[in-house]
Design a protein around this motif. Structure first.
Motif, mmCIF file in Angstrom:
data_model
loop_
_atom_site.group_PDB
_atom_site.id
_atom_site.type_symbol
_atom_site.label_atom_id
_atom_site.label_comp_id
_atom_site.label_asym_id
_atom_site.label_seq_id
_atom_site.Cartn_x
_atom_site.Cartn_y
_atom_site.Cartn_z
ATOM 1 N N SER A 105 -45.293 34.229 8.766
ATOM 2 C CA SER A 105 -45.699 34.133 7.600
ATOM 3 C C SER A 105 -46.583 32.895 7.363
ATOM 4 O O SER A 105 -46.194 31.755 7.960
ATOM 5 C CB SER A 105 -44.342 34.151 6.514
ATOM 6 O OG SER A 105 -43.441 32.936 6.959
ATOM 7 N N ILE A 106 -47.573 32.939 6.612
ATOM 8 C CA ILE A 106 -48.506 31.957 6.528
ATOM 9 C C ILE A 106 -48.841 31.540 5.072
ATOM 10 O O ILE A 106 -48.593 32.297 4.266
ATOM 11 C CB ILE A 106 -49.683 32.133 7.140
ATOM 12 C CG1 ILE A 106 -50.476 33.633 6.703
ATOM 13 C CG2 ILE A 106 -49.545 32.349 8.719
ATOM 14 C CD1 ILE A 106 -51.868 33.784 6.933
ATOM 15 N N ALA A 107 -49.210 30.238 5.008
ATOM 16 C CA ALA A 107 -49.932 29.790 3.783
ATOM 17 C C ALA A 107 -51.662 29.386 4.301
ATOM 18 O O ALA A 107 -51.779 29.186 5.277
ATOM 19 C CB ALA A 107 -49.401 28.310 3.469
ATOM 20 N N VAL A 151 -43.004 28.955 4.588
ATOM 21 C CA VAL A 151 -43.901 29.754 5.596
ATOM 22 C C VAL A 151 -43.510 29.301 6.956
ATOM 23 O O VAL A 151 -43.162 28.245 7.192
ATOM 24 C CB VAL A 151 -45.239 29.931 5.087
ATOM 25 C CG1 VAL A 151 -45.622 30.671 3.852
ATOM 26 C CG2 VAL A 151 -45.853 28.548 4.944
ATOM 27 N N ASP A 152 -43.776 30.153 7.796
ATOM 28 C CA ASP A 152 -43.770 29.516 9.327
ATOM 29 C C ASP A 152 -45.082 28.962 9.676
ATOM 30 O O ASP A 152 -44.714 27.832 10.555
ATOM 31 C CB ASP A 152 -43.837 30.821 10.300
ATOM 32 C CG ASP A 152 -42.721 31.936 10.025
ATOM 33 O OD1 ASP A 152 -41.513 31.458 9.674
ATOM 34 O OD2 ASP A 152 -42.905 32.915 9.972
ATOM 35 N N ALA A 153 -45.990 28.917 8.983
ATOM 36 C CA ALA A 153 -47.493 28.095 9.329
ATOM 37 C C ALA A 153 -48.210 28.289 8.389
ATOM 38 O O ALA A 153 -48.278 28.812 7.638
ATOM 39 C CB ALA A 153 -48.040 28.787 10.712
ATOM 40 N N ALA A 154 -48.891 26.754 8.319
ATOM 41 C CA ALA A 154 -49.974 26.744 7.417
ATOM 42 C C ALA A 154 -51.523 27.003 8.266
ATOM 43 O O ALA A 154 -51.553 26.336 9.556
ATOM 44 C CB ALA A 154 -50.044 25.476 6.633
ATOM 45 N N ILE A 155 -52.213 27.570 7.710
ATOM 46 C CA ILE A 155 -53.740 27.887 8.238
ATOM 47 C C ILE A 155 -54.562 26.739 7.499
ATOM 48 O O ILE A 155 -54.760 26.393 6.532
ATOM 49 C CB ILE A 155 -54.321 29.089 7.810
ATOM 50 C CG1 ILE A 155 -53.441 30.219 8.231
ATOM 51 C CG2 ILE A 155 -55.627 29.166 8.488
ATOM 52 C CD1 ILE A 155 -53.010 30.387 9.902
ATOM 53 N N VAL A 156 -55.528 26.060 8.551
ATOM 54 C CA VAL A 156 -56.607 25.148 8.027
ATOM 55 C C VAL A 156 -57.913 25.884 8.806
ATOM 56 O O VAL A 156 -57.647 25.936 10.099
ATOM 57 C CB VAL A 156 -56.258 23.782 8.071
ATOM 58 C CG1 VAL A 156 -57.649 23.121 7.933
ATOM 59 C CG2 VAL A 156 -55.230 23.265 7.254
ATOM 60 N N ILE A 157 -58.856 25.656 8.338
ATOM 61 C CA ILE A 157 -60.275 25.948 8.895
ATOM 62 C C ILE A 157 -61.115 24.535 8.764
ATOM 63 O O ILE A 157 -61.303 24.458 7.552
ATOM 64 C CB ILE A 157 -61.049 27.039 8.633
ATOM 65 C CG1 ILE A 157 -60.269 28.495 8.699
ATOM 66 C CG2 ILE A 157 -62.274 27.215 9.478
ATOM 67 C CD1 ILE A 157 -60.945 29.621 8.318
#
Length: 369
Positions: A105-107, A151-157
């Protein structure tokens, strides 16, 4: 340019609409100037292309080495321990593994690279909206959002796609630390970082041992001008996660052309660094030229592309894109398919050579005269 479409021949309406609006790729079949795909026009050097041409008969008839040997080639090129790496057929291969097969699950801050949204399983995506007009990431608010979303993880680009804006290095260190304390992962996509002012010195790959909750995702096609080879990797000191990802990729997920390319990369390091600086100079000139257009709002770019909002009196981006394709055989990308309010009012323009960029700016002026 070799093409199945002759130069000077007009596009059929359906064909032009398809090129402007579809998921990108396959443009080698058309005699167009492509400002959609995000590549490096100054790499690889001709010496490598000559070597590849000579090796082609052997490469095309042979199986590639298995994944474990490919990882060592990658490790040698990056000067990173092989046990911290997974090699992949582009980052697009890893995203469905992480979000689909492993069920994270992600942000994710939006607007973003679409596969981070489309690959998440139902009910396992939490969108964090970046505020216009600058679309900067507030890492303190984002860490809180990740915690409250569970969430399990946070995304960043970083630099972000499509905004071309980089998250400051101290902010990323704060975010990695905050998420570690919250027992959450940070998945950071650094596919464009070499084009930024600080380059690899600002990469979280330099902090993997400090932050085992960090997974760096990296496409190699963008920085090395070799998107057709489909090369990328994940890097992390999280041994269990690396093991899980490796178990999900095929034994032969990178072909012999990719293997040949990796084997040559260490001796091409200087040429690559020179090419990134040249792209940066051309990008800065493109940024200045686009800003000179009356009413155009342009974000200062950190990657090899520029994000801009059209002047209020201009047509929407899909109309501009269709006009440029039909009149000048120039292909640009509007953002109507992004999670972005009034997305068709925004363009993401890849940086090509200085001469190509100049032609684009002139074509934009002509499209609204």
């Amino acid at each position: 340019m070799n093409s199945t479409t002759q130069a000077g021949v007009g596009f059929e309406p359906d064909e032009a609409s398809d090129l402007v609006n579809r998921f990108p790729g396959g443009y080698w079949k058309y005699d167009i100037t492509d400002f959609v795909l995000l590549v490096n026009p100054y790499f690889p050097p001709q010496t490598f292309l000559d070597e590849l041409k000579e090796a082609l008969p052997r490469l095309i008839t042979c199986y590639p080495s298995p994944n474990t040997q490919m990882v060592q080639l990658l490790a040698d090129a990056l000067n990173t321990p092989a046990n911290n790496l997974v090699i992949c057929n582009g980052v697009a291969e890893l995203i469905p593994i992480l979000l689909g097969r492993l069920g994270m699950s992600i942000a994710v801050p939006v607007p973003t690279f679409n596969p981070y949204e489309t690959s998440a399983l139902p009910g396992r995506l939490s969108r964090f909206f970046l505020p216009p007009p600058d679309f900067e990431l507030d890492v303190h608010a984002y860490a809180t959002f990740a915690r409250t979303s569970g969430v399990d993880a946070a995304i960043v680009i970083s630099p972000n796609n499509p905004t071309s804006r980089m998250v400051p290095h101290p902010d990323l260190l704060y975010l990695a630390s905050a998420l570690r304390a919250q027992q959450q992962l940070l998945l950071i996509d650094e596919s464009f970082i070499e084009f930024s002012e600080l380059g690899r010195s600002a990469s979280l790959e330099n902090h993997l041992l400090e932050f085992p909750n960090v997974i760096v995702l990296k496409s190699l096609g963008k920085i090395y001008g070799a998107c057709g080879l489909r090369l990328g990797y994940a890097a992390s000191a999280n041994e269990q996660l690396i093991t899980d990802i490796r178990a999900a990729v095929p034994t032969w997920n990178v072909n012999t052309f990719g293997e040949f390319f990796l084997s040559k990369l260490p001796r091409l390091a200087h040429a690559a660094e020179q090419s990134w600086m040249r792209v940066g100079r051309d990008r800065d000139k493109l940024y200045a030229d686009l800003r000179s257009l009356d009413g155009m709002r342009v974000l200062k770019p950190d990657a090899n592309f520029v994000f801009c909002k059209l002047p209020p009196h201009w047509p929407d981006g899909d109309v501009i894109a269709s006009t440029l394709l039909k009149s000048s055989r120039i292909l640009i990308r509007h953002n109507g398919g992004k999670t972005l309010r009034n997305g068709k009012r925004f363009l993401r323009i890849a940086c090509r050579t200085e001469a190509d960029n100049k032609l684009l700016v002139e074509a934009l002026k002509g499209a609204v005269d």
